[in-house]
Design a protein around this motif. Structure first.
Motif, PDB file in Angstrom:
ATOM      1  N   SER A  24       0.842  -1.185   0.000  1.00 36.20           N
ATOM      2  CA  SER A  24       0.000   0.000   0.000  1.00 36.20           C
ATOM      3  C   SER A  24       0.881   1.239   0.000  1.00 36.20           C
ATOM      4  N   GLY A  25       0.633   2.155  -0.914  1.00 41.12           N
ATOM      5  CA  GLY A  25       1.396   3.398  -0.921  1.00 41.12           C
ATOM      6  C   GLY A  25       1.681   3.875  -2.330  1.00 41.12           C
ATOM      7  N   ASP A  26       2.371   4.993  -2.396  1.00 39.76           N
ATOM      8  CA  ASP A  26       2.712   5.570  -3.685  1.00 39.76           C
ATOM      9  C   ASP A  26       3.783   4.713  -4.350  1.00 39.76           C
ATOM     10  N   GLY A 285       1.236  -7.033  -5.913  1.00 37.98           N
ATOM     11  CA  GLY A 285       0.494  -5.854  -6.343  1.00 37.98           C
ATOM     12  C   GLY A 285       0.833  -4.662  -5.480  1.00 37.98           C
ATOM     13  N   ALA A 286       0.516  -3.480  -5.995  1.00 40.13           N
ATOM     14  CA  ALA A 286       0.712  -2.251  -5.218  1.00 40.13           C
ATOM     15  C   ALA A 286      -0.319  -1.232  -5.671  1.00 40.13           C
ATOM     16  N   TRP A 307      -0.229  -8.889   3.336  1.00 38.32           N
ATOM     17  CA  TRP A 307      -0.704  -7.523   3.094  1.00 38.32           C
ATOM     18  C   TRP A 307       0.243  -6.556   3.799  1.00 38.32           C
ATOM     19  N   HIS A 308       0.908  -5.705   3.021  1.00 39.42           N
ATOM     20  CA  HIS A 308       1.795  -4.700   3.630  1.00 39.42           C
ATOM     21  C   HIS A 308       0.981  -3.414   3.733  1.00 39.42           C
ATOM     22  N   ILE A 309       0.201  -3.349   4.793  1.00 37.84           N
ATOM     23  CA  ILE A 309      -0.856  -2.343   4.838  1.00 37.84           C
ATOM     24  C   ILE A 309      -0.595  -1.243   5.852  1.00 37.84           C
TER      25      ILE A 309
END
Ligand code: SAM
Length: 417
Positions: A24-26, A285-286, A307-309
């Motif tokens: 998750s992120g830019d 995914g990102a 999940w890297h949330i």
């Protein structure tokens, strides 16, 4: 019970089949970590970035039991803005393309999905980053959905630029094989051979060409056999700009083998990841949009995913209690209240929750053990979950209708007996 909000960098979702990770992120901020972890590991990268429309895209979200029963989403939330000035957009895309190249292994390929707005600019950029000689196709994906223009010809196609990283690359045309009977061949003469097989023939330049109906025909670079999703398509998630799974299945099949790694750095509703998982490929995914992650979680339930949330610190929004049972904890969720300012909307209380779970924090990774999620078949959220008594810190996690994930530490000492 006193609940303390936690920052949890990673959550492990147990499941079956090929594994994946979602960040998750830019994308530009994520690239160094992605390159560190997946550099030269991806067999194929698919990118479906914002198209440079100048617009704003949303996600329609179902809120509470009623929306799930009637299937009518009552909340339209922002998904992402597509309004970067052209020079900033192209500077961002240059970095993304260079990052994607570093993620690909030696035989890897990349598919860049865009439309008429940026295709000329990005074709040149792809030539610069990947090299003109590595261009393979400009695929035209044409569809019939959308309105009809009167002042010019209706715009009915997207462009998918297909490049390889090196001269030697993996590609399987059988992944885009269509049944020959699905192809029009009015100009060919029909025959039946001695074994009863139907074939067609045509004479050209003094030679006779024959094609058996039961042999596949390989797709060209104009794809008109994959329809876009209609308004009522059951695949639709409510996430604008979602692509059909069939389109991604074709790309994944042609660009990878089972067990290979597929990456999508603008994964949105997660179509590429779903296709990769279904076809037994690993996936990464990102995306920067809150709602994208909410939709991806729903679509990837049942798959093993890291999940890297994260999850932000702040005031607790839930009230919960716990009871120590025999070999388990009974955790009850009593209330959910959005912060002031956000709360003036029609979604409030438990309606504002889409899912919740309880589990353990181990080595900084949250493992959900018992979970509740609304669905059409199960619109009501159960408010009590049973957690087997194991070692580790007890954590409660919530996902709300705004796509926000939060984590709370539960103190065993504060539980009733
Ligand atoms: C065209 S959509 C992708 C749709 C996706 N292929 C699908 O089937 O749902 C583009 C996505 O890029 C994401 N995005 C835009 N700018 C981004 C950025 N700088 N970093 C990460 N994600 C970004 C948006 O949130 C959006 O989900």
């Amino acid at each position: 019970m006193n609940l303390q909000r936690l920052t949890v960098a990673t959550e492990y979702q147990a499941g079956k089949g090929s594994k994946g990770e979602v960040f998750s992120g830019d994308v530009l901020e994520l690239l160094p970590e992605l390159t560190d972890r997946f550099g030269e590991k991806a067999q194929m990268v698919y990118l479906d970035p914002p198209f440079g429309t100048g617009g704003r895209f949303s996600c329609r979200v179902r809120v509470g039991e009623k929306d799930w029963e009637t299937s009518k989403p009552s909340l339209t939330d922002i998904a992402y803005n597509d309004n970067l000035p052209r020079n900033e957009y192209l500077a961002m895309m240059r970095q993304v393309l260079e990052g994607a190249k570093a993620l690909l292994n030696d035989t890897g390929t990349i598919f860049l999905h865009i439309d008429y707005r940026m295709s000329a600019h990005l074709r040149l950029l792809m030539d610069q980053v990947f090299g003109e000689k590595n261009f393979l196709n400009e695929i035209i994906w044409t569809y019939q959905t959308g309105g009809r223009a009167k002042n010019y010809f209706s715009r009915k196609h997207d462009v998918i630029l297909f490049y390889r990283k090196n001269h030697q690359y993996y590609f399987d045309i059988y992944g885009a094989a269509m049944e020959r009977t699905a192809v029009r061949h009015n100009h060919l003469k029909r025959h039946v051979d001695a074994d009863g097989r139907v074939y067609r023939s045509i004479r050209s330049g003094g030679k006779v060409y024959t094609y058996y109906d039961d042999e596949p025909v390989f797709a060209g670079d104009v794809w008109d056999d994959v329809s876009h999703m209609q308004q009522k398509d059951p695949q639709r998630t409510g996430y604008e700009t979602q692509k059909p799974v069939r389109l991604l299945e074709r790309i994944v099949r042609c660009g990878t083998r089972p067990g290979d790694l597929v990456m999508d750095l603008f994964s949105g509703s997660g179509t590429t990841l779903v296709a990769a998982h279904q076809l037994n490929r690993g996936f990464v995914g990102a995306d920067s949009a809150r709602q994208a992650h909410s939709v991806m979680r729903r679509r990837l339930r049942g798959a093993p995913v890291l999940w890297h949330i994260g999850g932000t610190e702040g005031e607790p929004l839930v009230a919960a209690s716990g009871r120590v049972g025999v070999g388990n904890y009974e955790i009850s969720l009593q209330a959910y209240e959005m912060e002031k300012g956000v709360s003036a909307r029609s979604f409030q209380g438990m309606d504002a929750l889409d899912d919740w779970s309880v589990g353990y924090l181990r080595d900084g990774v949250y493992h959900a053990i018992a979970a509740e999620r609304r669905s059409k078949a199960h619109p009501r959220l159960e408010c009590v979950l049973n957690l087997p008594a194991l070692s580790g810190e007890i954590v409660l996690s919530t996902g709300d209708v705004l796509g926000r994930r939060m984590f709370y530490r539960l103190n065993r000492e504060e539980m009733e007996f």
